[in-house]
Design an enzyme around this catalytic site. Structure first.
Site, PDB file in Angstrom:
ATOM      1  N   CYS A  11      14.526  23.680   4.307  1.00 58.53           N
ATOM      2  CA  CYS A  11      13.655  24.572   3.538  1.00 58.53           C
ATOM      3  C   CYS A  11      12.781  23.740   2.595  1.00 58.53           C
ATOM      4  CB  CYS A  11      14.497  25.564   2.750  1.00 58.53           C
ATOM      5  SG  CYS A  11      15.758  26.400   3.756  1.00 58.53           S
ATOM      6  N   ASP A  51      12.932  23.412  -0.673  1.00 60.61           N
ATOM      7  CA  ASP A  51      13.624  22.766  -1.797  1.00 60.61           C
ATOM      8  C   ASP A  51      15.053  22.361  -1.476  1.00 60.61           C
ATOM      9  OD1 ASP A  51      11.463  24.027  -3.374  1.00 60.61           O
ATOM     10  OD2 ASP A  51      12.642  25.844  -3.016  1.00 60.61           O
ATOM     11  N   ARG A  73       0.978 -10.517   7.621  1.00 60.71           N
ATOM     12  CA  ARG A  73       0.970  -9.384   6.690  1.00 60.71           C
ATOM     13  C   ARG A  73       2.238  -8.548   6.923  1.00 60.71           C
ATOM     14  NH1 ARG A  73      -4.164  -9.068   9.277  1.00 60.71           N
ATOM     15  NH2 ARG A  73      -3.503  -7.142  10.256  1.00 60.71           N
ATOM     16  N   LYS A 106       0.837  -1.209   0.000  1.00 57.15           N
ATOM     17  CA  LYS A 106       0.000   0.000   0.000  1.00 57.15           C
ATOM     18  C   LYS A 106       0.872   1.260   0.000  1.00 57.15           C
ATOM     19  CE  LYS A 106      -0.094  -0.082   5.047  1.00 57.15           C
ATOM     20  NZ  LYS A 106      -0.884  -0.349   6.266  1.00 57.15           N
TER      21      LYS A 106
HETATM   22  C1  LIG Z   1      -0.114  -1.379   6.896  1.00 56.06           C
HETATM   23  C2  LIG Z   1      -0.730  -2.588   7.437  1.00 56.06           C
HETATM   24  C3  LIG Z   1       0.015  -3.756   7.667  1.00 56.06           C
HETATM   25  C4  LIG Z   1       1.520  -3.800   7.558  1.00 56.06           C
HETATM   26  O1  LIG Z   1       2.044  -3.344   8.778  1.00 56.06           O
HETATM   27  P1  LIG Z   1       3.636  -3.333   9.041  1.00 56.06           P
HETATM   28  O2  LIG Z   1       3.757  -2.883  10.433  1.00 56.06           O
HETATM   29  O3  LIG Z   1       4.202  -2.363   8.046  1.00 56.06           O
HETATM   30  O4  LIG Z   1       4.099  -4.714   8.801  1.00 56.06           O
HETATM   31  C5  LIG Z   1      -0.644  -4.900   8.055  1.00 56.06           C
HETATM   32  N1  LIG Z   1      -1.985  -4.895   8.230  1.00 56.06           N
HETATM   33  C6  LIG Z   1      -2.732  -3.790   8.056  1.00 56.06           C
HETATM   34  C7  LIG Z   1      -4.185  -3.851   8.288  1.00 56.06           C
HETATM   35  C8  LIG Z   1      -2.143  -2.596   7.679  1.00 56.06           C
HETATM   36  O5  LIG Z   1      -2.893  -1.507   7.527  1.00 56.06           O
END
Ligand SMILES: *Cc1c(COP(=O)(O)O)cnc(C)c1O
Length: 385
Positions: free
Chosen positions: A319, A321, A228, A42
């Protein structure tokens, strides 16, 4: 860095592949059993570029990809990705149909959302693959424990119509980077309870998932069927101070060519507001990137940049830039020479984690916010094959 480049984000896809393989190894139990691994891509791959990261992660064996929005999922599909993919954040009024048509798994937090998903499924003639989210304590997305039984019952009823299939049950942790906090145990227990309620209602979700990177690395009891992995995919530590010997490689290096090198005298003030005043004669280098590029203003007078094989302090305010670094009185660096803001930490050079500490934030924010007018380039190094 090419002679004409001003400021670049270099992403090493070999590091992404290495990290995915390494994470898979780290979650494999002694008996060889292992949860599935999702790479979370994401927010434009945490600032690394969603599509190239996704491709590298798949090549290295990521079983799933995860994104927040439906648009992100559709963009991944339209870029050619075909494997298991979950999108978990939608608001009322968003149409799930484009995601369902592209075989994207979607999340449901509420009855209203479930109804919208079922409606989109009927319109597309598909069965929506749904991951029901239970709020186990974060008080963010997901059904409350009070609302969970109704969501589960409605899902079971919809399954019989063929509109949806509940393939997952999931939740998200409050403090996975603080493994000693009891909320972790409480959330795990609530998650198990929620899964039992779902089972009693006749649901048979194949994927129960709770752990993000920190829990993936620190808490095997939270692995269930899938982890995840977000930040760890990019080679950054989700829980500095808690983890050890991860063997991950930061995939992002941020570099620039000095716009100018100039002499200042003791007593000269530097940058807006003269928040730094030279205590000796010295040479300053102008780095051509600023808060428009996501360089936090909080880094002023705090962060360090790698130049001429040493760490050089940022002097004065960042700053829009540009900002200045102190090269020391004897520097031989000249305008056009390369400097590195952060990267792999080779030779003691600064990392995103160092910048996070300087800016009182987390490494996630450092890499995800970097952008603006930086060019992004991809390399495929040999070291991390
Ligand atoms: C962003 C996210 C993750 C990943 O989390 P990390 O700490 O980067 O591993 C997992 N599950 C959900 C629901 C997230 O929003």
């Amino acid at each position: 860095m090419t002679a004409s480049a001003r400021a670049e984000i270099v992403v090493d896809v070999a590091a992404i592949r290495h990290n995915v393989r390494r994470l898979r190894q780290l979650v494999t139990r002694p008996d060889g059993a292992a949860p599935a691994c999702m790479a979370v891509v994401k927010a434009d791959g945490y600032g690394h570029g969603m599509v190239p990261v996704a491709k590298a992660a798949r090549e290295a064996g990521a079983d799933w990809l995860g994104v927040a929005t439906l648009e992100e999922a559709v963009a991944l599909r339209d870029a050619g990705d075909t494997g298991p993919l979950l999108a978990w954040l939608a608001v009322p009024g968003e149409d799930h149909a484009p995601a369902l048509e592209r075989d994207v798994d979607v999340a449901s937090y509420s009855l209203t959302q479930l109804t919208a998903i079922a409606d989109a499924a009927r319109r597309t003639g598909r069965t929506a693959r749904v991951h029901l989210k239970i709020d186990t304590g974060l008080s963010r997305g997901g059904a409350t424990r009070d609302d969970w039984p109704a969501l589960v019952d409605a899902s079971a009823a919809l399954e019989t119509t063929g509109a949806v299939e509940v393939v997952g049950i999931w939740s998200h942790l409050v403090a996975s980077d603080e493994p000693d906090r009891t909320i972790n145990d409480e959330q795990e227990q609530r998650f198990r309870d929620a899964a039992s309620v779902a089972e009693a209602a006749g649901l048979r979700p194949r994927w129960r998932h709770l752990a993000n990177s920190a829990a993936g690395l620190l808490r095997p009891s939270a692995h269930f069927d899938m982890v995840r992995f977000g930040i760890a995919t990019y080679g950054l530590d989700p829980a500095p101070g808690e983890t050890h010997d991860l063997g991950l490689v930061p995939a992002m290096t941020v570099q620039a060519r000095l716009g100018m090198v100039k002499q200042v005298r003791a007593g000269d003030g530097v940058s807006y507001g003269h928040q730094w005043v030279a205590d000796r004669d010295t040479l300053l280098g102008l780095v051509p990137a600023g808060y428009a590029e996501g360089i936090a203003r909080a880094a002023g007078n705090r962060a360090e940049v790698w130049a001429d094989d040493a760490r050089r302090p940022v002097r004065g305010r960042i700053c829009m830039d540009q900002f200045m670094i102190d090269l020391g009185p004897d520097s031989t660096l000249a305008a056009g020479d390369r400097v590195e803001l952060f990267g792999t930490g080779h030779d003691g050079a600064p990392t995103a984690q160092d910048w996070a500490e300087a800016c009182h934030t987390i490494n996630y924010e450092i890499v995800t916010r970097i952008g603006g007018r930086f060019a992004r380039v991809y390399v495929d190094s040999e070291v991390t094959q």
